[in-house]
Write a protein that holds these residues in place. Structure first.
Motif, PDB file in Angstrom:
ATOM      1  N   ARG A 134       0.846  -1.186   0.000  1.00 12.95           N
ATOM      2  CA  ARG A 134       0.000   0.000   0.000  1.00 12.95           C
ATOM      3  C   ARG A 134       0.884   1.240   0.000  1.00 12.95           C
ATOM      4  O   ARG A 134       1.858   1.319   0.745  1.00 12.95           O
ATOM      5  CB  ARG A 134      -0.909   0.002   1.218  1.00 12.95           C
ATOM      6  CG  ARG A 134      -1.905  -1.138   1.267  1.00 12.95           C
ATOM      7  CD  ARG A 134      -2.723  -1.065   2.533  1.00 12.95           C
ATOM      8  NE  ARG A 134      -3.478   0.200   2.622  1.00 12.95           N
ATOM      9  CZ  ARG A 134      -3.963   0.674   3.770  1.00 12.95           C
ATOM     10  NH1 ARG A 134      -3.739   0.034   4.899  1.00 12.95           N
ATOM     11  NH2 ARG A 134      -4.642   1.821   3.770  1.00 12.95           N
ATOM     12  N   GLN A 135       0.527   2.183  -0.818  1.00 16.08           N
ATOM     13  CA  GLN A 135       1.278   3.434  -0.872  1.00 16.08           C
ATOM     14  C   GLN A 135       0.376   4.537  -1.396  1.00 16.08           C
ATOM     15  O   GLN A 135      -0.640   4.278  -2.035  1.00 16.08           O
ATOM     16  CB  GLN A 135       2.520   3.291  -1.756  1.00 16.08           C
ATOM     17  CG  GLN A 135       2.239   3.090  -3.242  1.00 16.08           C
ATOM     18  CD  GLN A 135       1.996   4.385  -4.014  1.00 16.08           C
ATOM     19  OE1 GLN A 135       2.612   5.400  -3.717  1.00 16.08           O
ATOM     20  NE2 GLN A 135       1.105   4.359  -4.998  1.00 16.08           N
ATOM     21  N   GLN A 136       0.781   5.762  -1.131  1.00 16.91           N
ATOM     22  CA  GLN A 136       0.115   6.927  -1.702  1.00 16.91           C
ATOM     23  C   GLN A 136       1.160   8.026  -1.823  1.00 16.91           C
ATOM     24  O   GLN A 136       1.928   8.270  -0.897  1.00 16.91           O
ATOM     25  CB  GLN A 136      -1.038   7.397  -0.816  1.00 16.91           C
ATOM     26  CG  GLN A 136      -1.864   8.506  -1.429  1.00 16.91           C
ATOM     27  CD  GLN A 136      -3.061   8.871  -0.558  1.00 16.91           C
ATOM     28  OE1 GLN A 136      -3.357   8.185   0.416  1.00 16.91           O
ATOM     29  NE2 GLN A 136      -3.747   9.948  -0.914  1.00 16.91           N
ATOM     30  N   HIS A 137       1.233   8.646  -2.970  1.00 15.30           N
ATOM     31  CA  HIS A 137       2.192   9.733  -3.149  1.00 15.30           C
ATOM     32  C   HIS A 137       1.661  10.750  -4.147  1.00 15.30           C
ATOM     33  O   HIS A 137       0.758  10.464  -4.930  1.00 15.30           O
ATOM     34  CB  HIS A 137       3.559   9.200  -3.606  1.00 15.30           C
ATOM     35  CG  HIS A 137       3.603   8.738  -5.030  1.00 15.30           C
ATOM     36  ND1 HIS A 137       3.299   7.439  -5.405  1.00 15.30           N
ATOM     37  CD2 HIS A 137       3.906   9.395  -6.182  1.00 15.30           C
ATOM     38  CE1 HIS A 137       3.412   7.316  -6.716  1.00 15.30           C
ATOM     39  NE2 HIS A 137       3.780   8.482  -7.225  1.00 15.30           N
ATOM     40  N   GLY A 138       2.228  11.945  -4.074  1.00 14.85           N
ATOM     41  CA  GLY A 138       1.858  13.001  -4.993  1.00 14.85           C
ATOM     42  C   GLY A 138       2.989  13.300  -5.953  1.00 14.85           C
ATOM     43  O   GLY A 138       4.169  13.121  -5.628  1.00 14.85           O
ATOM     44  N   GLU A 139       2.636  13.750  -7.141  1.00 15.15           N
ATOM     45  CA  GLU A 139       3.610  14.177  -8.150  1.00 15.15           C
ATOM     46  C   GLU A 139       3.191  15.558  -8.642  1.00 15.15           C
ATOM     47  O   GLU A 139       2.061  15.731  -9.114  1.00 15.15           O
ATOM     48  CB  GLU A 139       3.663  13.189  -9.319  1.00 15.15           C
ATOM     49  CG  GLU A 139       4.111  11.789  -8.916  1.00 15.15           C
ATOM     50  CD  GLU A 139       3.944  10.782 -10.035  1.00 15.15           C
ATOM     51  OE1 GLU A 139       3.792  11.213 -11.197  1.00 15.15           O
ATOM     52  OE2 GLU A 139       3.939   9.578  -9.754  1.00 15.15           O
ATOM     53  N   LEU A 140       4.088  16.529  -8.505  1.00 14.58           N
ATOM     54  CA  LEU A 140       3.829  17.884  -8.959  1.00 14.58           C
ATOM     55  C   LEU A 140       4.781  18.179 -10.108  1.00 14.58           C
ATOM     56  O   LEU A 140       5.997  18.226  -9.926  1.00 14.58           O
ATOM     57  CB  LEU A 140       4.061  18.873  -7.811  1.00 14.58           C
ATOM     58  CG  LEU A 140       3.900  20.366  -8.141  1.00 14.58           C
ATOM     59  CD1 LEU A 140       2.475  20.669  -8.620  1.00 14.58           C
ATOM     60  CD2 LEU A 140       4.251  21.212  -6.924  1.00 14.58           C
ATOM     61  N   TYR A 141       4.226  18.343 -11.306  1.00 17.12           N
ATOM     62  CA  TYR A 141       5.029  18.640 -12.491  1.00 17.12           C
ATOM     63  C   TYR A 141       5.109  20.156 -12.652  1.00 17.12           C
ATOM     64  O   TYR A 141       4.091  20.852 -12.601  1.00 17.12           O
ATOM     65  CB  TYR A 141       4.408  17.988 -13.726  1.00 17.12           C
ATOM     66  CG  TYR A 141       4.315  16.488 -13.604  1.00 17.12           C
ATOM     67  CD1 TYR A 141       5.466  15.708 -13.673  1.00 17.12           C
ATOM     68  CD2 TYR A 141       3.089  15.868 -13.384  1.00 17.12           C
ATOM     69  CE1 TYR A 141       5.395  14.329 -13.535  1.00 17.12           C
ATOM     70  CE2 TYR A 141       3.009  14.488 -13.244  1.00 17.12           C
ATOM     71  CZ  TYR A 141       4.169  13.726 -13.318  1.00 17.12           C
ATOM     72  OH  TYR A 141       4.093  12.372 -13.172  1.00 17.12           O
ATOM     73  N   LEU A 142       6.329  20.657 -12.842  1.00 22.15           N
ATOM     74  CA  LEU A 142       6.586  22.092 -12.815  1.00 22.15           C
ATOM     75  C   LEU A 142       7.171  22.585 -14.134  1.00 22.15           C
ATOM     76  O   LEU A 142       8.123  21.995 -14.657  1.00 22.15           O
ATOM     77  CB  LEU A 142       7.551  22.420 -11.672  1.00 22.15           C
ATOM     78  CG  LEU A 142       7.028  22.104 -10.262  1.00 22.15           C
ATOM     79  CD1 LEU A 142       8.170  22.131  -9.270  1.00 22.15           C
ATOM     80  CD2 LEU A 142       5.932  23.087  -9.875  1.00 22.15           C
ATOM     81  N   ALA A 143       6.600  23.672 -14.644  1.00 25.56           N
ATOM     82  CA  ALA A 143       7.146  24.322 -15.838  1.00 25.56           C
ATOM     83  C   ALA A 143       8.501  24.952 -15.503  1.00 25.56           C
ATOM     84  O   ALA A 143       8.799  25.221 -14.329  1.00 25.56           O
ATOM     85  CB  ALA A 143       6.177  25.380 -16.332  1.00 25.56           C
ATOM     86  N   PRO A 144       9.367  25.194 -16.502  1.00 23.50           N
ATOM     87  CA  PRO A 144      10.738  25.682 -16.245  1.00 23.50           C
ATOM     88  C   PRO A 144      10.814  26.937 -15.383  1.00 23.50           C
ATOM     89  O   PRO A 144      11.757  27.089 -14.599  1.00 23.50           O
ATOM     90  CB  PRO A 144      11.277  25.943 -17.653  1.00 23.50           C
ATOM     91  CG  PRO A 144      10.507  25.011 -18.530  1.00 23.50           C
ATOM     92  CD  PRO A 144       9.136  24.936 -17.931  1.00 23.50           C
ATOM     93  N   GLU A 145       9.846  27.845 -15.485  1.00 19.74           N
ATOM     94  CA  GLU A 145       9.952  29.092 -14.721  1.00 19.74           C
ATOM     95  C   GLU A 145       9.933  28.863 -13.212  1.00 19.74           C
ATOM     96  O   GLU A 145      10.447  29.678 -12.443  1.00 19.74           O
ATOM     97  CB  GLU A 145       8.821  30.058 -15.101  1.00 19.74           C
ATOM     98  CG  GLU A 145       7.426  29.514 -14.897  1.00 19.74           C
ATOM     99  CD  GLU A 145       6.828  28.898 -16.152  1.00 19.74           C
ATOM    100  OE1 GLU A 145       5.590  28.867 -16.262  1.00 19.74           O
ATOM    101  OE2 GLU A 145       7.622  28.474 -17.024  1.00 19.74           O
ATOM    102  N   HIS A 146       9.369  27.755 -12.769  1.00 19.78           N
ATOM    103  CA  HIS A 146       9.342  27.465 -11.337  1.00 19.78           C
ATOM    104  C   HIS A 146      10.686  26.965 -10.810  1.00 19.78           C
ATOM    105  O   HIS A 146      10.894  26.914  -9.593  1.00 19.78           O
ATOM    106  CB  HIS A 146       8.275  26.418 -11.033  1.00 19.78           C
ATOM    107  CG  HIS A 146       6.876  26.937 -11.102  1.00 19.78           C
ATOM    108  ND1 HIS A 146       6.399  27.949 -10.290  1.00 19.78           N
ATOM    109  CD2 HIS A 146       5.831  26.590 -11.901  1.00 19.78           C
ATOM    110  CE1 HIS A 146       5.140  28.192 -10.574  1.00 19.78           C
ATOM    111  NE2 HIS A 146       4.766  27.385 -11.559  1.00 19.78           N
ATOM    112  N   LEU A 147      11.591  26.571 -11.696  1.00 15.76           N
ATOM    113  CA  LEU A 147      12.837  25.933 -11.274  1.00 15.76           C
ATOM    114  C   LEU A 147      14.042  26.876 -11.335  1.00 15.76           C
ATOM    115  O   LEU A 147      15.154  26.469 -11.012  1.00 15.76           O
ATOM    116  CB  LEU A 147      13.125  24.712 -12.150  1.00 15.76           C
ATOM    117  CG  LEU A 147      12.026  23.638 -12.174  1.00 15.76           C
ATOM    118  CD1 LEU A 147      12.410  22.531 -13.134  1.00 15.76           C
ATOM    119  CD2 LEU A 147      11.773  23.075 -10.792  1.00 15.76           C
ATOM    120  N   ARG A 148      13.832  28.133 -11.714  1.00 14.13           N
ATOM    121  CA  ARG A 148      14.963  29.037 -11.924  1.00 14.13           C
ATOM    122  C   ARG A 148      15.729  29.332 -10.640  1.00 14.13           C
ATOM    123  O   ARG A 148      16.919  29.621 -10.684  1.00 14.13           O
ATOM    124  CB  ARG A 148      14.462  30.343 -12.548  1.00 14.13           C
ATOM    125  CG  ARG A 148      14.015  30.160 -14.000  1.00 14.13           C
ATOM    126  CD  ARG A 148      13.326  31.391 -14.528  1.00 14.13           C
ATOM    127  NE  ARG A 148      12.808  31.157 -15.885  1.00 14.13           N
ATOM    128  CZ  ARG A 148      11.828  31.842 -16.432  1.00 14.13           C
ATOM    129  NH1 ARG A 148      11.235  32.822 -15.753  1.00 14.13           N
ATOM    130  NH2 ARG A 148      11.423  31.567 -17.669  1.00 14.13           N
TER     131      ARG A 148
END
Length: 254
Positions: free
Chosen positions: A89-103
Motif C-alpha cells: 500500500r502506498q500513496q504519493h503526490g507528483e507535482l510537475y513544474l514548468a521551467p519558470e518554477h525551477l529558476r
C-alpha cells in the motif's frame, strides 16, 4: 549503460497554470526508468518509496534513496529516474513544474520537507481547491522548497571492495549491464590484481564470486516483488531461467 528510458511528456499539462498535479494510490506502484520534459516533485504520503535518478554528470553513478512521509525528490527536466513502492500500500503526490518554477534552484535531488511544505502539499491535493488558489499555493511551495534541507545519501565508501560492490549495485538498479571485473577495476582506477587482493581481504572471496552474489541478491529482490522467474532471467541477461536458478542455488548461504 542503463536500459533506454521511456519518455513521458508532461510539459503540455502545465501549459494552463505552470504546473500539473497527480495523486497516486496504486498498490505495488512501479515506474521503470523514464524521463519528463518538465521538473518534478515527488513526495510519499503513505508507505515507502525507493527513488533512483541519474545525476547530470555523465560519469556519475545513479543516486538511490528511500523516501517516507516528510521526504521528497525534486528533479529538473530531462532527468532519468525510477520509482518503486517498497510496500504493497502506498500513496504519493507528483507535482510537475514548468521551467519558470525551477529558476531559483541550483541543487536538486532528495530533500526533507518541513511542516509548512507538507501542509501546503496536502492542501494542494484537495479536490475543493480553486485553480487560482492552487497557483498561489504552488508558488508558495516552490519558495519554501528553495531553503529545504537536503536528504543525506550514502557516501562513497573508503573500501575498494565496497566501492566495487556499489558500482555493481548501481548498474543493476539502473537496469544496466553488470560491469565485468576488468571494467570495474578500470572505473576504480586500479588493476585487477589490486581488486582481487582487496576483495580477498575484505570478503575472503574473489571479485568474480562477489559479483555473482550481488547478481543473485538483486535477482532475489526482483522475485520477492512478485516478478516471474522468466521475466527476471530476461531482464538480467540470462539465456534461460535455468541459468538463473543455478546461480541462486549456488549462492545460497554465500
Amino acid at each position: 549503460m542503463p536500459a533506454p528510458a521511456h519518455f513521458s511528456p508532461k510539459l503540455h499539462l502545465t501549459a494552463a497554470h505552470g504546473f500539473a498535479l497527480h495523486d497516486s494510490r496504486q498498490a505495488d506502484f512501479r515506474r521503470e526508468w523514464h524521463t519528463h520534459d518538465c521538473g518534478m516533485l515527488l513526495w510519499p504520503r503513505m508507505g515507502r518509496l525507493k527513488s533512483a535518478w541519474e545525476p547530470r554528470a555523465d560519469e556519475a553513478p545513479a543516486v538511490s534513496t528511500r523516501l517516507v512521509r516528510g521526504d521528497a525528490v525534486l528533479l529538473p527536466a530531462g532527468t532519468t529516474h525510477l520509482t518503486v513502492a517498497e510496500a504493497g500500500r502506498q500513496q504519493h503526490g507528483e507535482l510537475y513544474l514548468a521551467p519558470e518554477h525551477l529558476r531559483a534552484f541550483r541543487v536538486f535531488g532528495a530533500v526533507h520537507l518541513d511542516g509548512a511544505t507538507i501542509a501546503m502539499l496536502e492542501a494542494l491535493l484537495s479536490p475543493m481547491l480553486a485553480p487560482a488558489s492552487s497557483a498561489l499555493l504552488v508558488r508558495a511551495i516552490v519558495a519554501q522548497l528553495v531553503s529545504s534541507r537536503p536528504l543525506a545519501v550514502p557516501a562513497e565508501p573508503a573500501s575498494l571492495a565496497l566501492r566495487m560492490v556499489r558500482r555493481f549495485t548501481a548498474a543493476l538498479e539502473r537496469d544496466g549491464a553488470l560491469p565485468s571485473i576488468e571494467m570495474a577495476a578500470a572505473a576504480l582506477g586500479v588493476s585487477v590484481r589490486q581488486l582481487q587482493r582487496a576483495c580477498q581481504i575484505e570478503f575472503g572471496a574473489s571479485p568474480v564470486a562477489i559479483r555473482r552474489r550481488v547478481l543473485a541478491a538483486h535477482a532475489r529482490a526482483l522475485l520477492a516483488e512478485g516478478r516471474p522467474l522468466a521475466r527476471v532471467s530476461e531482464q538480467l541477461g540470462f539465456a534461460s531461467s535455468g541459468h538463473l536458478t543455478r546461480l541462486l542455488r549456488a549462492s545460497d548461504g554465500g
